[in-house]
Design an enzyme around this catalytic site. Structure first.
Site, mmCIF file in Angstrom:
data_model
loop_
_atom_site.group_PDB
_atom_site.id
_atom_site.type_symbol
_atom_site.label_atom_id
_atom_site.label_comp_id
_atom_site.label_asym_id
_atom_site.label_seq_id
_atom_site.Cartn_x
_atom_site.Cartn_y
_atom_site.Cartn_z
ATOM 1 N N LYS A 32 11.761 119.879 -55.293
ATOM 2 C CA LYS A 32 12.851 120.248 -54.387
ATOM 3 C C LYS A 32 12.967 119.207 -53.279
ATOM 4 O O LYS A 32 11.982 118.884 -52.621
ATOM 5 C CB LYS A 32 12.586 121.619 -53.770
ATOM 6 C CG LYS A 32 13.699 122.050 -52.810
ATOM 7 C CD LYS A 32 13.530 123.485 -52.370
ATOM 8 C CE LYS A 32 12.659 123.633 -51.159
ATOM 9 N NZ LYS A 32 13.244 123.111 -49.906
ATOM 10 N N ASP A 59 18.187 121.055 -52.161
ATOM 11 C CA ASP A 59 18.258 122.214 -51.270
ATOM 12 C C ASP A 59 18.884 121.799 -49.942
ATOM 13 O O ASP A 59 18.193 121.532 -48.970
ATOM 14 C CB ASP A 59 16.825 122.760 -51.089
ATOM 15 C CG ASP A 59 16.702 123.737 -49.935
ATOM 16 O OD1 ASP A 59 17.683 124.460 -49.669
ATOM 17 O OD2 ASP A 59 15.626 123.775 -49.309
ATOM 18 N N LYS A 61 21.554 123.694 -48.771
ATOM 19 C CA LYS A 61 22.079 124.962 -48.222
ATOM 20 C C LYS A 61 23.441 124.765 -47.559
ATOM 21 O O LYS A 61 23.618 125.027 -46.363
ATOM 22 C CB LYS A 61 21.117 125.552 -47.190
ATOM 23 C CG LYS A 61 19.752 125.932 -47.750
ATOM 24 C CD LYS A 61 18.932 126.679 -46.718
ATOM 25 C CE LYS A 61 17.536 126.979 -47.177
ATOM 26 N NZ LYS A 61 16.661 125.792 -47.357
ATOM 27 N N ASP A 64 29.878 125.904 -44.987
ATOM 28 C CA ASP A 64 30.994 125.278 -44.264
ATOM 29 C C ASP A 64 32.278 125.893 -44.819
ATOM 30 O O ASP A 64 32.217 126.859 -45.588
ATOM 31 C CB ASP A 64 30.926 123.744 -44.489
ATOM 32 C CG ASP A 64 31.512 122.952 -43.328
ATOM 33 O OD1 ASP A 64 32.584 123.358 -42.821
ATOM 34 O OD2 ASP A 64 30.927 121.932 -42.936
ATOM 35 N N THR A 118 13.686 133.391 -45.928
ATOM 36 C CA THR A 118 12.378 134.064 -45.985
ATOM 37 C C THR A 118 11.626 133.986 -44.652
ATOM 38 O O THR A 118 10.622 134.671 -44.467
ATOM 39 C CB THR A 118 11.504 133.452 -47.091
ATOM 40 O OG1 THR A 118 11.419 132.037 -46.869
ATOM 41 C CG2 THR A 118 12.078 133.696 -48.467
ATOM 42 N N ARG A 209 4.037 123.787 -48.563
ATOM 43 C CA ARG A 209 2.794 123.455 -47.877
ATOM 44 C C ARG A 209 1.508 123.848 -48.596
ATOM 45 O O ARG A 209 0.538 123.054 -48.545
ATOM 46 C CB ARG A 209 2.833 124.000 -46.440
ATOM 47 C CG ARG A 209 3.809 123.213 -45.561
ATOM 48 C CD ARG A 209 4.231 123.953 -44.319
ATOM 49 N NE ARG A 209 5.142 125.044 -44.625
ATOM 50 C CZ ARG A 209 5.722 125.821 -43.717
ATOM 51 N NH1 ARG A 209 5.468 125.615 -42.432
ATOM 52 N NH2 ARG A 209 6.550 126.770 -44.078
HETATM 53 O O1 LIG Z 1 16.344 127.428 -50.049
HETATM 54 C C1 LIG Z 1 15.122 127.289 -49.906
HETATM 55 O O2 LIG Z 1 14.480 126.549 -50.657
HETATM 56 C C2 LIG Z 1 14.436 128.127 -48.904
HETATM 57 C C3 LIG Z 1 15.061 129.314 -48.596
HETATM 58 C C4 LIG Z 1 14.368 130.290 -47.838
HETATM 59 O O3 LIG Z 1 14.862 131.383 -47.599
HETATM 60 N N1 LIG Z 1 13.117 129.988 -47.388
HETATM 61 C C5 LIG Z 1 12.505 128.788 -47.632
HETATM 62 O O4 LIG Z 1 11.335 128.609 -47.223
HETATM 63 N N2 LIG Z 1 13.187 127.816 -48.345
HETATM 64 C C6 LIG Z 1 12.558 126.491 -48.547
HETATM 65 O O5 LIG Z 1 11.374 126.646 -49.337
HETATM 66 C C7 LIG Z 1 10.331 125.793 -48.872
HETATM 67 C C8 LIG Z 1 9.119 126.633 -48.526
HETATM 68 O O6 LIG Z 1 8.077 125.800 -48.127
HETATM 69 P P1 LIG Z 1 6.632 126.349 -47.746
HETATM 70 O O7 LIG Z 1 6.815 127.452 -46.735
HETATM 71 O O8 LIG Z 1 5.949 125.143 -47.185
HETATM 72 O O9 LIG Z 1 6.021 126.853 -49.037
HETATM 73 C C9 LIG Z 1 10.883 125.000 -47.703
HETATM 74 O O10 LIG Z 1 11.270 123.727 -48.197
HETATM 75 C C10 LIG Z 1 12.120 125.772 -47.260
HETATM 76 O O11 LIG Z 1 13.145 124.908 -46.805
#
Ligand SMILES: O=C(O)c1cc(=O)[nH]c(=O)n1[C@@H]1O[C@H](COP(=O)(O)O)[C@@H](O)[C@H]1O
Length: 231
Positions: A32, A59, A61, A64, A118, A209
């Site tokens: 991603k 990603d 998002k 607009d 999230t 992470r």
């Molecule tokens: O669209 C996403 O990927 C995304 C949506 C969401 O609701 N929450 C979310 O954490 N993400 C992405 O998912 C990844 C989660 O990363 P970690 O929290 O490091 O596992 C990050 O790159 C966020 O930008």
């Protein structure tokens, strides 16, 4: 079968991302590229990852006006990405414009919509004027995304079972906020462990992470995959 985790390449520069990717195999995971890495490394890096055979989730998002989002989706599709996303809160006309912009493309990427991030809790939603519980808002936006003919949604795994029951079998439920037991949630609020998320009906796990900051990211990825298989 090994579950193809989507590894979130949240890095500050292309070199750091590529150093990690060197050790990964397209048969093992998807990648991603999000806002930080795309802002610094741009379409060139995305093309390089696609050229190495990886399925890339771009990603960005998009959120607009419909015309702008539709054009951005076409531009993203032109990079050869496997999947891209918009914010469902952009509404019906925006999502329909995005879907229509991609529908005739020869190698159409999957189009999914973010429901409720999230990282957001019930309290966070109240502050932005949403008094419904996160699960209710997720359901509302997921139904709207499905009505707009999108391929799936981004949600937390905590909502996966509810959405699977409501939306049927072939709608993709892409779940970030995945934390193996004992790992720090950080800024995430609605989290779940990997095997549990898949059991709840998630189709794709997005993990950043817990893999990218591990001393040995490849070992961390393999460990999560083996935990999934053995649970
Ligand atoms: O669209 C996403 O990927 C995304 C949506 C969401 O609701 N929450 C979310 O954490 N993400 C992405 O998912 C990844 C989660 O990363 P970690 O929290 O490091 O596992 C990050 O790159 C966020 O930008």
């Amino acid at each position: 079968m090994t579950h193809k985790i989507i590894v979130a390449l949240d890095f500050a520069d292309a070199a750091s991302a590529l150093a990690l990717v060197e050790r990964f195999d397209p048969a093992l995971c998807r990648l991603k590229v999000g806002k930080e890495l795309f802002t610094v490394a741009g379409p060139e890096l995305v093309r390089a990852l696609v050229a190495r055979g990886f399925e890339v989730f771009l990603d960005l998002k998009f959120h607009d006006i419909p015309n702008t989002v539709a054009a951005a989706c076409r531009a993203a599709a032109g990079l050869g990405v496997w999947m891209l996303n918009v914010h469902a809160s952009g509404g019906r006309r925006m999502m329909t414009a995005a879907q229509q912009a991609l529908v005739d493309m020869p190698q159409r990427p999957l189009l999914i919509a973010v429901t409720v991030l999230t990282s957001m809790s019930a309290e966070d939603l109240i502050e932005v004027g949403v008094s419904d519980a996160p699960a209710d808002q997720v359901l509302r936006l997921a139904r709207l995304s499905q009505a707009c003919k999108l391929d799936g949604v981004v949600c937390s795994a905590q909502e996966a079972a509810m959405l699977r029951a409501d939306l049927g079998g072939d709608f993709r439920l892409v779940t970030p906020g995945i934390r193996p037991a004992g790992l720090d949630a950080g800024d995430q609020r609605r989290v779940m462990a990997p095997a549990e998320a898949l059991r709840a009906g998630a189709t794709d796990l997005v993990i950043g992470r817990p893999i990218t900051t591990a001393a040995d990211p490849l070992a961390a990825l393999r460990q999560i995959q083996s935990d999934i298989q053995n649970t």
